[in-house]
Design an enzyme around this catalytic site. Sequence first.
Site: not given
Length: 254
Positions: A10, A12, A182, A207
């Site tokens: 991922d 961000d 996602k 995260d």
Amino acid sequence: MRHYKAYCFDLDGTVYRGDQGIESAVAFIQKLQREGIEPFYVTNNAAKTPQQIQQKLATLGIEAPLHHIYSSALVTATYIEQHFPQVKVQVIGSDGIRVALKEKGIHITNDVDVSVVIMGLDHQVDYTKLATACIAIQNGAKLIGTNGDIKFPTEQGFVPANGSFVQLVASVADVEPIFIGKPSPIMLEAIATEHHYCKNDMVMIGDNYQTDILCGIRFGCDTVHVNTGVTSTAQVRLQEKQPTYCMNSLSDWE
């Protein structure tokens, strides 16, 4: 910890916050590249084109090939092409989603007489855009969000992400939106198919439990949660389905 052939990151909150790179993640990616492993980047951010994402990663010291960058904008454009061919669409969004749709030959208009309203993050969103989307949906258009993220981390703190605006429009129009990014495993499935990986070869690193980790779990590959963005490790530990690994940052990877 296991070694993998395909490390799927991922962005961000995992590789960077806003314009600031997360040092442990950048160092880990560079280490993989020195070992001859080229990571993949799996992002719900539909605001940027793959070229713009590539340029941003380059400013952090990460050289990423375009064919290793997968965004919800690309997946959404493919979904529209397959499920709503030859229709007019209304778009709230930035370069990423608009370019992806145009490359598929999809007709974008500002009219309320459309079959689909597509929403991606738009930093210039205003009341008129949101109101027009609500009217189009009440007239029968489907509401599709590139992703359902409610917030994402910046250098200063959390700010609204695309899902918060989609939920606003959905509430006004009284509909259930369709989300493409996602935790849908579509992007991981595309990586596996296009690059010939088995699920056991792959790991999803992120995260955000509700998007990144659930994406990996639903796809069926190993997952790594890092405590550098949206969801804290303490919050993850309360979930019924656990990631394969939890770590404070990627500097803990051994």
